[in-house]
Motif scaffolding. Structure first.
Motif, PDB file in Angstrom:
ATOM      1  N   THR A 161       7.295 -35.691  36.624  1.00 37.93           N
ATOM      2  CA  THR A 161       7.034 -35.835  35.188  1.00 37.93           C
ATOM      3  C   THR A 161       6.202 -34.668  34.675  1.00 37.93           C
ATOM      4  OG1 THR A 161       7.113 -38.252  35.425  1.00 37.93           O
ATOM      5  CG2 THR A 161       6.083 -37.365  33.441  1.00 37.93           C
ATOM      6  N   ALA A 162       5.198 -34.261  35.456  1.00 37.13           N
ATOM      7  CA  ALA A 162       4.373 -33.121  35.064  1.00 37.13           C
ATOM      8  C   ALA A 162       5.196 -31.841  34.995  1.00 37.13           C
ATOM      9  CB  ALA A 162       3.225 -32.961  36.060  1.00 37.13           C
ATOM     10  N   ALA A 163       6.062 -31.623  35.968  1.00 38.22           N
ATOM     11  CA  ALA A 163       6.915 -30.435  35.962  1.00 38.22           C
ATOM     12  C   ALA A 163       7.851 -30.435  34.759  1.00 38.22           C
ATOM     13  CB  ALA A 163       7.709 -30.363  37.254  1.00 38.22           C
ATOM     14  N   HIS A 164       8.352 -31.613  34.421  1.00 40.22           N
ATOM     15  CA  HIS A 164       9.233 -31.709  33.250  1.00 40.22           C
ATOM     16  C   HIS A 164       8.496 -31.339  31.971  1.00 40.22           C
ATOM     17  CE1 HIS A 164      11.223 -34.183  29.989  1.00 40.22           C
ATOM     18  NE2 HIS A 164      12.181 -33.355  30.368  1.00 40.22           N
ATOM     19  N   LYS A 165       7.238 -31.730  31.868  1.00 41.87           N
ATOM     20  CA  LYS A 165       6.458 -31.378  30.676  1.00 41.87           C
ATOM     21  C   LYS A 165       6.260 -29.871  30.579  1.00 41.87           C
ATOM     22  CE  LYS A 165       4.080 -35.765  29.963  1.00 41.87           C
ATOM     23  NZ  LYS A 165       2.789 -36.456  29.734  1.00 41.87           N
ATOM     24  N   ILE A 166       6.119 -29.196  31.706  1.00 39.95           N
ATOM     25  CA  ILE A 166       5.989 -27.742  31.677  1.00 39.95           C
ATOM     26  C   ILE A 166       7.261 -27.092  31.147  1.00 39.95           C
ATOM     27  CG2 ILE A 166       5.704 -25.693  33.143  1.00 39.95           C
ATOM     28  CD1 ILE A 166       3.960 -27.337  34.999  1.00 39.95           C
ATOM     29  N   LEU A 167       8.419 -27.679  31.472  1.00 43.73           N
ATOM     30  CA  LEU A 167       9.708 -27.066  31.141  1.00 43.73           C
ATOM     31  C   LEU A 167      10.381 -27.660  29.913  1.00 43.73           C
ATOM     32  CD1 LEU A 167      11.245 -26.852  34.738  1.00 43.73           C
ATOM     33  CD2 LEU A 167      10.428 -24.942  33.351  1.00 43.73           C
ATOM     34  N   SER A 168       9.814 -28.678  29.321  1.00 36.47           N
ATOM     35  CA  SER A 168      10.532 -29.436  28.288  1.00 36.47           C
ATOM     36  C   SER A 168      10.923 -28.606  27.079  1.00 36.47           C
ATOM     37  CB  SER A 168       9.695 -30.647  27.849  1.00 36.47           C
ATOM     38  OG  SER A 168       8.440 -30.219  27.336  1.00 36.47           O
ATOM     39  N   SER A 176      -6.038 -20.098  39.586  1.00 35.30           N
ATOM     40  CA  SER A 176      -7.001 -21.175  39.810  1.00 35.30           C
ATOM     41  C   SER A 176      -6.247 -22.492  39.864  1.00 35.30           C
ATOM     42  CB  SER A 176      -8.047 -21.207  38.692  1.00 35.30           C
ATOM     43  OG  SER A 176      -7.411 -21.383  37.435  1.00 35.30           O
ATOM     44  N   MET A 177      -6.835 -23.480  40.513  1.00 33.37           N
ATOM     45  CA  MET A 177      -6.194 -24.779  40.673  1.00 33.37           C
ATOM     46  C   MET A 177      -6.859 -25.796  39.770  1.00 33.37           C
ATOM     47  SD  MET A 177      -5.443 -26.960  44.174  1.00 33.37           S
ATOM     48  CE  MET A 177      -7.172 -27.238  44.581  1.00 33.37           C
ATOM     49  N   LEU A 178      -6.040 -26.561  39.046  1.00 39.62           N
ATOM     50  CA  LEU A 178      -6.509 -27.607  38.145  1.00 39.62           C
ATOM     51  C   LEU A 178      -5.948 -28.929  38.651  1.00 39.62           C
ATOM     52  CD1 LEU A 178      -5.694 -25.734  34.810  1.00 39.62           C
ATOM     53  CD2 LEU A 178      -7.876 -25.748  36.028  1.00 39.62           C
ATOM     54  N   VAL A 179      -6.817 -29.904  38.837  1.00 38.62           N
ATOM     55  CA  VAL A 179      -6.420 -31.168  39.458  1.00 38.62           C
ATOM     56  C   VAL A 179      -6.628 -32.318  38.478  1.00 38.62           C
ATOM     57  CG1 VAL A 179      -6.756 -32.715  41.425  1.00 38.62           C
ATOM     58  CG2 VAL A 179      -7.132 -30.251  41.692  1.00 38.62           C
ATOM     59  N   ILE A 180      -5.615 -33.195  38.378  1.00 36.58           N
ATOM     60  CA  ILE A 180      -5.765 -34.413  37.576  1.00 36.58           C
ATOM     61  C   ILE A 180      -5.420 -35.608  38.466  1.00 36.58           C
ATOM     62  CG2 ILE A 180      -5.188 -33.202  35.440  1.00 36.58           C
ATOM     63  CD1 ILE A 180      -2.497 -34.684  35.487  1.00 36.58           C
ATOM     64  N   SER A 181      -6.066 -36.714  38.193  1.00 34.61           N
ATOM     65  CA  SER A 181      -5.844 -37.918  38.999  1.00 34.61           C
ATOM     66  C   SER A 181      -5.157 -39.028  38.216  1.00 34.61           C
ATOM     67  CB  SER A 181      -7.180 -38.439  39.539  1.00 34.61           C
ATOM     68  OG  SER A 181      -8.091 -38.680  38.477  1.00 34.61           O
ATOM     69  N   ASP A 182      -4.853 -38.778  36.932  1.00 29.62           N
ATOM     70  CA  ASP A 182      -4.153 -39.771  36.117  1.00 29.62           C
ATOM     71  C   ASP A 182      -2.665 -39.691  36.448  1.00 29.62           C
ATOM     72  OD1 ASP A 182      -3.108 -41.477  34.287  1.00 29.62           O
ATOM     73  OD2 ASP A 182      -4.024 -40.543  32.517  1.00 29.62           O
ATOM     74  N   LEU A 183      -2.204 -40.614  37.264  1.00 28.82           N
ATOM     75  CA  LEU A 183      -0.812 -40.578  37.721  1.00 28.82           C
ATOM     76  C   LEU A 183       0.138 -41.318  36.796  1.00 28.82           C
ATOM     77  CD1 LEU A 183      -1.334 -41.189  41.555  1.00 28.82           C
ATOM     78  CD2 LEU A 183      -1.187 -39.009  40.339  1.00 28.82           C
ATOM     79  N   ASP A 184      -0.380 -42.261  36.033  1.00 28.40           N
ATOM     80  CA  ASP A 184       0.498 -43.067  35.184  1.00 28.40           C
ATOM     81  C   ASP A 184       0.914 -42.322  33.922  1.00 28.40           C
ATOM     82  OD1 ASP A 184       0.410 -45.196  36.961  1.00 28.40           O
ATOM     83  OD2 ASP A 184      -1.432 -45.989  36.056  1.00 28.40           O
ATOM     84  N   ASP A 185       0.070 -41.414  33.454  1.00 28.18           N
ATOM     85  CA  ASP A 185       0.396 -40.637  32.257  1.00 28.18           C
ATOM     86  C   ASP A 185      -0.077 -39.201  32.464  1.00 28.18           C
ATOM     87  OD1 ASP A 185       1.225 -39.897  29.766  1.00 28.18           O
ATOM     88  OD2 ASP A 185      -0.529 -40.717  28.712  1.00 28.18           O
ATOM     89  N   PRO A 186       0.605 -38.461  33.331  1.00 28.56           N
ATOM     90  CA  PRO A 186       0.151 -37.099  33.637  1.00 28.56           C
ATOM     91  C   PRO A 186       0.244 -36.186  32.407  1.00 28.56           C
ATOM     92  CG  PRO A 186       2.312 -37.516  34.585  1.00 28.56           C
ATOM     93  CD  PRO A 186       1.823 -38.825  34.073  1.00 28.56           C
ATOM     94  N   PHE A 187      -0.726 -35.299  32.289  1.00 22.74           N
ATOM     95  CA  PHE A 187      -0.769 -34.384  31.150  1.00 22.74           C
ATOM     96  C   PHE A 187      -0.957 -32.964  31.678  1.00 22.74           C
ATOM     97  CE2 PHE A 187      -5.002 -35.905  32.110  1.00 22.74           C
ATOM     98  CZ  PHE A 187      -5.766 -34.752  32.134  1.00 22.74           C
ATOM     99  N   LEU A 188      -0.723 -31.993  30.791  1.00 18.59           N
ATOM    100  CA  LEU A 188      -0.897 -30.595  31.164  1.00 18.59           C
ATOM    101  C   LEU A 188      -2.350 -30.208  30.918  1.00 18.59           C
ATOM    102  CD1 LEU A 188       2.358 -28.963  29.712  1.00 18.59           C
ATOM    103  CD2 LEU A 188       1.952 -29.981  31.958  1.00 18.59           C
ATOM    104  N   PRO A 189      -3.056 -29.723  31.924  1.00 18.77           N
ATOM    105  CA  PRO A 189      -4.485 -29.440  31.770  1.00 18.77           C
ATOM    106  C   PRO A 189      -4.765 -28.152  30.996  1.00 18.77           C
ATOM    107  CG  PRO A 189      -3.757 -28.839  33.958  1.00 18.77           C
ATOM    108  CD  PRO A 189      -2.578 -29.473  33.288  1.00 18.77           C
ATOM    109  N   ALA A 190      -3.739 -27.355  30.737  1.00 19.51           N
ATOM    110  CA  ALA A 190      -3.936 -26.109  29.994  1.00 19.51           C
ATOM    111  C   ALA A 190      -2.718 -25.880  29.109  1.00 19.51           C
ATOM    112  CB  ALA A 190      -4.125 -24.931  30.940  1.00 19.51           C
ATOM    113  N   PRO A 191      -2.899 -25.358  27.898  1.00 21.70           N
ATOM    114  CA  PRO A 191      -1.766 -25.165  26.995  1.00 21.70           C
ATOM    115  C   PRO A 191      -0.838 -24.050  27.431  1.00 21.70           C
ATOM    116  CG  PRO A 191      -3.768 -24.230  26.050  1.00 21.70           C
ATOM    117  CD  PRO A 191      -4.186 -24.953  27.288  1.00 21.70           C
ATOM    118  N   SER A 192      -1.312 -23.134  28.256  1.00 21.19           N
ATOM    119  CA  SER A 192      -0.481 -22.016  28.724  1.00 21.19           C
ATOM    120  C   SER A 192      -1.021 -21.536  30.063  1.00 21.19           C
ATOM    121  CB  SER A 192      -0.500 -20.880  27.697  1.00 21.19           C
ATOM    122  OG  SER A 192      -1.827 -20.380  27.536  1.00 21.19           O
ATOM    123  N   GLY A 193      -0.296 -20.591  30.653  1.00 22.23           N
ATOM    124  CA  GLY A 193      -0.744 -20.010  31.912  1.00 22.23           C
ATOM    125  C   GLY A 193      -0.241 -20.708  33.152  1.00 22.23           C
TER     126      GLY A 193
END
Length: 898
Positions: free
Chosen positions: A419-426, A364-381
């Motif tokens: 930045t979002a990709a880095h948070k996934i891999l941090s 499934s696709m999860l979309v966020i529009s907050d570009l200045d402080d992107p966050f992960l929309p799900a803790p896993s998966g």
């Protein structure tokens, strides 16, 4: 028999009185035996061959000493030569070299000056000692055209004394394919090094293949890692064994030998000290015990950041990338079955995708529009194991193009997406692979077009080659700390600010790949990208890597060059160790060296794709001398060119293009000045020739080629993106590809020898035609030529080619029926066509690089811009503000004699 010169069963016989454009005594390929076969020859329909003299013969064999080298071109054998004790006169010689009979043999060779007279004060170090590599003078102006076969020679041999190693194994010192020095004899003092004006640096390439299986190295049989207590260097063939102790060859400390080195307690096996691999091989991998791991080894994890804005939809990038990833899933390193992938799509929003296992629902696709402080929309998966979540991964890749096919968003929030990709891999580390065809114009670190044609070719052009936002360097350093590397694949038809975006790979041990004007509608573009991207994904991966270089205590390592981040003065960090890059380490001499040889050791600690922690160790030894002649006679012109290239790139980014070009000219002049002043006994004033030692005679040509390269050329017609991409290549290429990028291969196809393009009977390798000098004088109007710089293959078609040549080479009846520009070489059943295609396939075949060169057809009577581009490869000729090779040499001579 045809009217075009004796066509009979695919054989083109040279007519009486016709001069062959390529002399028969020219080597077939990199030192192969001369061909005595007749040439296939296509005469012009109305051209008097007897009026054109034959091209001068290219000297064979290179500079003196080549036959005595430790390895031939292309060999993986080390270039160290250990002198047998029986050849050394006297009981305690202090200098070592080749036998006198070899010296006499080389002295009889005609090389434009013979052996150099010994300048006063520069004799042998001790009476009775054999010399190292001998010095031979060459008059460069009398050696026009330069002997390009020298570029294929191995470096001057490293001549070490007998007893330098424990077992005398010829593989005790690492091959020059792994590590090579600008000087294969080290000056004994810093004052002598400064006097020589030669640089002292080593070029390091720890991996010589994309896959370990194609270039395996010896590994230790157990987890015994024996290291020096003081300097922490690894035991190697150059240490000294004294009963139950060993003396470190780096710092001189006596260390205890661990019991496990010669006895395996688990299997109750006793090892002979002469069979332990670490005491016999200069390139080895240690199996690291658990204490070398700070955490459980991470699996390979890839997060793809995909540009889904309108430009990437229109040019077909998204669909092509998705299809290539899908086809490469089984090629990803996955030995332990733990490899994971994730996907982030970017336009004016950030799109995440869940990747559930087979038993669960589809992605499934999860979309966020907050570009200045992107966050992960799900803790896993957001990451999926490519084995367990294969169904959802394949489903997503199959429909990714459809999801965004109607997207009209022109924005690209690339900085936010990274930045979002880095948070996934941090927490785990991994690789971010970014594919984009849009200038980042939204969100974090958005960029604006800086391209200004008025600045190109001026001193202000430097500003276009520097990053426009500090984010790209600071973010890259944060990625490095988290063990995250970044690779950039850039495809924009418009300005994309390669100078800023290339900072991400530069400090994370990644690479920047640039595809200007790319479109999937052109089959050539799609094939090139799919091949290179697939090879990039399939290469073996070394994770959480660090590299440290150690050397003898009298030597100090002062600067490091390449794509990585320096954690400390001697520790370089690589979140993912690349397989197609090399590194430069600059050295100085702090103390007077009294030893007959010095040592270098490179250690790369890394995690393999199957979860093993390993240490790849390269050990290398160099003899020393207080004789300036020895220093010059053992200088490596290709390694020096590599060092000068890195310094020029550094100077370009910090001080500007003109500063870099001046640096190269001044360094070359200093070498000539020192050679004339201190190494030529006689000086005849203004009529004196321009002399240099034979082993450096190609250095002026390579420096001239570097100044004319697209990265440094003085021109107002080179877009800043293209120049920045070239600088990225210049600063990362291994030596063999760098030299080819600076000095392309140039072949004549219409009159090549009979064996060219066919497999060699002994090796099975395709035989290449003789290489020609890169000068327009080699081009004839009725000819067909190939120029290859490793990135692009040019097929040059003369304006007067005969119809029979067009038919045999391309399968078309005339020149007018041929395409112009980017294309693939057509296929037909003629022998000539098949041989040319075999040559192209051979040139594209690489086991240690991902590059798949484009092919461009250049008609001499066709597009002037294409013709101008191809002619810039003819580096011996004049180009814009850069002089010809001959004029450069005469200007140096005149300046020396002024």
């Amino acid at each position: 028999m045809s009217q075009y010169g004796g066509y009979q069963e695919g054989y083109y016989q040279q007519q009486p009185g016709q001069a062959s454009p390529v002399p028969s005594e020219t080597p077939i390929d990199q030192g192969a035996q001369p061909s005595h076969h007749k040439k296939r020859h296509y005469p012009q329909q109305q051209y008097d061959f007897s009026s054109k003299p034959a091209a001068p013969a290219i000297p064979q064999g290179g500079y003196p000493g080549a036959p005595g080298y430790g390895a031939q071109p292309g060999s993986s054998a080390p270039n160290a030569v250990f002198t047998p004790a029986a050849q050394i006169p006297g009981p305690t010689p202090t200098n070592y070299g080749q036998p006198d009979q070899l010296a006499g043999q080389f002295g009889g060779m005609s090389l434009g000056g013979g052996a150099a007279p010994v300048a006063p004060g520069y004799g042998n170090q001790a009476t009775g000692a054999l010399p190292l590599n001998q010095l031979y003078n060459v008059d460069l102006l009398a050696s026009i055209p330069p002997p390009i076969t020298d570029l294929a020679l191995p470096p001057p041999p490293v001549i070490l004394p007998p007893g330098a190693t424990i077992n005398g194994n010829p593989e005790a010192s690492a091959s020059f394919e792994y590590i090579r020095s600008t000087l294969n004899v080290v000056p004994t003092s810093n004052s002598l090094l400064k006097k020589s004006k030669l640089p002292f640096a080593i070029n390091i390439r720890p991996y010589t293949s994309l896959l370990d299986s194609t270039a395996p190295v010896v590994s230790t049989p157990d987890f015994t890692v024996c290291r020096c207590r003081r300097c922490r260097s690894y035991i190697n063939p150059f240490v000294t064994l004294i009963q139950n102790r060993w003396k470190c060859n780096i710092c001189g400390l006596n260390n205890d030998i661990p019991a496990g080195l010669f006895y395996d307690e688990m299997n109750h096996i006793t090892y002979d000290q002469y069979t332990r691999p670490e005491l016999n091989h200069g390139v080895i991998e240690f199996l690291a015990p658990p204490q070398y791991m700070n955490r459980t080894p991470q699996p390979p994890i890839y997060v793809f950041v995909l540009d889904v804005s309108v430009s990437s939809i229109k040019n077909g990038l998204l669909a092509t990338a998705a299809r290539t990833i899908l086809e490469s899933l089984d090629r990803l390193p996955n030995d332990a079955g733990e490899t994971q992938v994730g996907f982030v799509a970017v336009d004016s929003k950030i799109h995440y995708f869940t990747l559930p296992t087979e038993e669960e629902a589809e992605s499934s696709m999860l979309v966020i529009s907050d570009l200045d402080d992107p966050f992960l929309p799900a803790p896993s998966g957001l990451l999926g194991n490519i084995t367990k979540a294969r169904k959802s991964i394949e489903s997503l890749l199959g429909k990714l193009g459809e999801i965004f096919q109607n997207n009209l968003d022109t924005k690209s929030a690339l900085g936010s997406g990274m930045t979002a990709a880095h948070k996934i891999l941090s927490k785990t580390g991994g690789k971010i692979i970014c594919l984009t065809s849009t200038l980042p114009n939204a969100g974090i670190a958005k960029l604006e077009s800086r391209e200004d044609p008025k600045l190109l070719g001026t001193n202000k052009e430097t500003s276009l080659l520097q990053t426009a936002s500090s984010f790209y360097k600071s973010f890259a350093i944060d990625c490095n700390k988290s063990q995250v590397s970044v690779d950039m694949f850039l495809f924009s038809k418009q300005y994309q600010d390669v100078a800023s975006l290339s900072n991400l790979p530069r400090f994370t041990a990644g690479q920047t790949y640039f595809y200007p004007g790319w479109s999937a509608d052109r089959a050539e573009d799609a094939i090139k990208f799919a091949h290179e991207f697939g090879e990039h994904l399939s290469q073996d991966i070394g994770l959480e890597a660090v590299m440290r270089v150690r050397c003898s205590s009298e030597i100090n390592l002062t600067a490091y060059y390449g794509n990585f981040f320096s954690r400390s003065s001697d520790l370089s960090s690589f979140p993912s160790f690349p397989r197609d890059q090399s590194y430069i380490v600059e050295a100085t001499i702090d103390e007077t060296i009294t030893k007959p040889f010095v040592n270098f050791q490179v250690a790369v600690l890394h995690t393999t794709s199957h979860g093993e922690r390993r240490i790849r160790v390269l050990t290398f030894a160099l003899p020393t001398s207080s004789n300036l002649q020895d220093i010059y006679a053992s200088a490596d012109q290709l390694a020096i060119t590599s060092y000068f290239t890195h310094k020029a790139v550094e100077s370009t980014l910090s001080h500007g293009l003109q500063s870099a070009r001046d640096y190269l000219k001044n360094k070359l002049y200093d070498i000539f000045q020192t050679y004339k002043k201190d190494l030529i006994a006689t000086n005849t004033g203004s009529s004196s020739p321009l002399q240099l030692c034979a082993n450096l005679r190609m250095l002026p040509l390579l420096v001239n080629a570097l100044i004319k390269n697209v990265g440094l050329r003085n021109s107002a017609r080179i877009p800043s993106d293209m120049r920045s991409a070239a600088l990225c290549l210049l600063s990362t290429m291994p030596i063999k590809y760098l030299i080819k990028y600076l000095h392309p291969d140039f072949f004549s196809l219409f009159d090549m020898p009979d064996e060219a393009g066919l497999p060699n009977e002994e090796t099975g390798e395709i035989v290449l035609p003789p290489k020609l000098n890169l000068s327009g004088e080699r081009l004839v109007p009725h000819g067909l030529y190939l120029i290859d710089d490793g990135q692009t293959i040019f097929i040059w078609i003369g304006r007067d080619v005969v119809p029979q040549l067009c038919l045999d080479a391309f399968g078309v009846p005339s020149l007018d029926a041929l395409p112009t520009g980017k294309t693939e070489f057509p296929e037909c059943d003629s022998p000539l066509n098949m041989r040319i295609r075999s040559i192209i396939a051979k040139l594209r075949e690489k086991k240690d690089a991902i590059t798949w060169p484009y092919i461009f057809f250049i008609k001499e009577s066709g597009d002037p811009s294409l013709r101008l581009w191809a002619s810039t490869m003819l580096i011996e000729d004049r180009a814009e503000d850069a002089p010809s090779y001959y004029n450069m040499l005469t200007s140096i001579r005149d300046k020396l004699n002024a």
